[in-house]
Design a protein around this motif. Structure first.
Motif, PDB file in Angstrom:
ATOM      1  N   GLU A   4       0.816  -1.404   0.119  1.00  0.00           N
ATOM      2  CA  GLU A   4       0.069  -0.086   0.040  1.00  0.00           C
ATOM      3  C   GLU A   4       0.699   1.125   0.017  1.00  0.00           C
ATOM      4  OE1 GLU A   4      -3.341   2.124  -0.426  1.00  0.00           O
ATOM      5  OE2 GLU A   4      -3.351  -0.049  -0.499  1.00  0.00           O
ATOM      6  N   ASP A   5       1.852   1.296   0.459  1.00  0.00           N
ATOM      7  CA  ASP A   5       2.900   2.499   0.683  1.00  0.00           C
ATOM      8  C   ASP A   5       3.406   2.582  -0.718  1.00  0.00           C
ATOM      9  OD1 ASP A   5       2.357   2.808   3.239  1.00  0.00           O
ATOM     10  OD2 ASP A   5       4.414   1.561   4.019  1.00  0.00           O
ATOM     11  N   ILE A   6       4.074   1.590  -1.123  1.00  0.00           N
ATOM     12  CA  ILE A   6       4.283   1.922  -2.531  1.00  0.00           C
ATOM     13  C   ILE A   6       3.504   2.480  -3.538  1.00  0.00           C
ATOM     14  CG2 ILE A   6       5.271   0.374  -4.687  1.00  0.00           C
ATOM     15  CD1 ILE A   6       6.409  -1.584  -2.548  1.00  0.00           C
ATOM     16  N   ILE A   7       2.178   1.741  -3.566  1.00  0.00           N
ATOM     17  CA  ILE A   7       1.076   2.241  -4.245  1.00  0.00           C
ATOM     18  C   ILE A   7       0.932   3.780  -4.180  1.00  0.00           C
ATOM     19  CG2 ILE A   7      -1.485   2.249  -4.522  1.00  0.00           C
ATOM     20  CD1 ILE A   7      -0.912  -0.651  -4.259  1.00  0.00           C
ATOM     21  N   GLN A   8       0.916   4.185  -2.961  1.00  0.00           N
ATOM     22  CA  GLN A   8       0.698   5.551  -2.485  1.00  0.00           C
ATOM     23  C   GLN A   8       1.852   6.528  -3.026  1.00  0.00           C
ATOM     24  OE1 GLN A   8      -2.173   6.476  -0.747  1.00  0.00           O
ATOM     25  NE2 GLN A   8      -1.403   8.646  -0.994  1.00  0.00           N
ATOM     26  N   PHE A  15       0.802   8.436 -11.521  1.00  0.00           N
ATOM     27  CA  PHE A  15      -0.522   8.115 -11.706  1.00  0.00           C
ATOM     28  C   PHE A  15      -1.507   8.477 -10.601  1.00  0.00           C
ATOM     29  CE2 PHE A  15       1.166   5.116 -14.927  1.00  0.00           C
ATOM     30  CZ  PHE A  15       2.185   4.607 -14.536  1.00  0.00           C
ATOM     31  N   ASP A  16      -2.558   8.452 -10.838  1.00  0.00           N
ATOM     32  CA  ASP A  16      -3.711   8.499  -9.689  1.00  0.00           C
ATOM     33  C   ASP A  16      -3.610   6.965  -9.051  1.00  0.00           C
ATOM     34  OD1 ASP A  16      -5.125   6.742 -11.068  1.00  0.00           O
ATOM     35  OD2 ASP A  16      -6.710   7.862 -11.712  1.00  0.00           O
ATOM     36  N   LYS A  17      -4.143   7.246  -7.941  1.00  0.00           N
ATOM     37  CA  LYS A  17      -3.960   5.834  -7.009  1.00  0.00           C
ATOM     38  C   LYS A  17      -4.381   4.606  -7.570  1.00  0.00           C
ATOM     39  CE  LYS A  17      -4.591   4.448  -2.401  1.00  0.00           C
ATOM     40  NZ  LYS A  17      -4.953   4.750  -0.926  1.00  0.00           N
ATOM     41  N   LYS A  18      -5.621   4.638  -8.507  1.00  0.00           N
ATOM     42  CA  LYS A  18      -6.129   3.473  -9.186  1.00  0.00           C
ATOM     43  C   LYS A  18      -5.072   2.859 -10.104  1.00  0.00           C
ATOM     44  CE  LYS A  18     -10.610   2.169 -11.501  1.00  0.00           C
ATOM     45  NZ  LYS A  18     -11.525   2.376 -12.168  1.00  0.00           N
ATOM     46  N   ALA A  20      -1.976   3.458 -10.140  1.00  0.00           N
ATOM     47  CA  ALA A  20      -0.585   2.869  -9.517  1.00  0.00           C
ATOM     48  C   ALA A  20      -0.852   1.413  -8.909  1.00  0.00           C
ATOM     49  CB  ALA A  20      -0.426   4.086  -8.265  1.00  0.00           C
ATOM     50  N   LYS A  21      -2.127   1.151  -8.323  1.00  0.00           N
ATOM     51  CA  LYS A  21      -2.487   0.020  -7.820  1.00  0.00           C
ATOM     52  C   LYS A  21      -2.525  -1.137  -8.843  1.00  0.00           C
ATOM     53  CE  LYS A  21      -5.770  -2.441  -4.831  1.00  0.00           C
ATOM     54  NZ  LYS A  21      -6.893  -2.562  -4.176  1.00  0.00           N
ATOM     55  N   ALA A  22      -2.996  -0.647  -9.892  1.00  0.00           N
ATOM     56  CA  ALA A  22      -3.051  -1.671 -11.034  1.00  0.00           C
ATOM     57  C   ALA A  22      -1.519  -2.092 -11.607  1.00  0.00           C
ATOM     58  CB  ALA A  22      -3.735  -1.219 -12.298  1.00  0.00           C
ATOM     59  N   ALA A  23      -0.758  -1.115 -11.638  1.00  0.00           N
ATOM     60  CA  ALA A  23       0.526  -1.158 -11.964  1.00  0.00           C
ATOM     61  C   ALA A  23       1.554  -2.186 -11.050  1.00  0.00           C
ATOM     62  CB  ALA A  23       1.400   0.216 -12.200  1.00  0.00           C
ATOM     63  N   VAL A  24       1.212  -1.917  -9.750  1.00  0.00           N
ATOM     64  CA  VAL A  24       1.854  -2.685  -8.809  1.00  0.00           C
ATOM     65  C   VAL A  24       1.421  -4.178  -8.728  1.00  0.00           C
ATOM     66  CG1 VAL A  24       2.234  -2.860  -6.184  1.00  0.00           C
ATOM     67  CG2 VAL A  24       2.678  -0.655  -7.398  1.00  0.00           C
TER      68      VAL A  24
END
Length: 86
Positions: A4-8, A15-18, A20-24
């Protein structure tokens, strides 16, 4: 630092958070699939992930003295790059 910290952090820079989450999530899935196939995953200036097959062993139960067989397992190993902290 967890996922979650990496996504943030990634969402602050790229990117936006959505997105970023997809990329991770996709990066982790690709790494897992490669390791399941037995491939090495090399991240330059970070380290290398690879799988290693452990051999089967026998352990003793200290209470009863009975031997317990432990089957072979596939384990993930990580070796950090020499440049990781430079």
């Amino acid at each position: 630092m967890n996922k979650e910290d990496i996504i943030q952090e990634l969402s602050k820079h790229l990117f936006d958070k959505k997105q970023a989450k997809a990329a991770v999530e996709n990066t982790i899935k690709i790494m897992k699939d490669a390791l399941k196939k037995g491939d090495k995953v090399v991240l330059s200036n970070f380290g290398t992930f690879k799988t290693k097959e452990s051999r089967p062993i026998s352990l003793k139960n200290p209470k009863t003295g009975k031997e317990i067989p432990v089957p072979a397992k596939t384990r993930i190993r990580f070796k950090a790059s020499e440049n990781i902290l430079k």
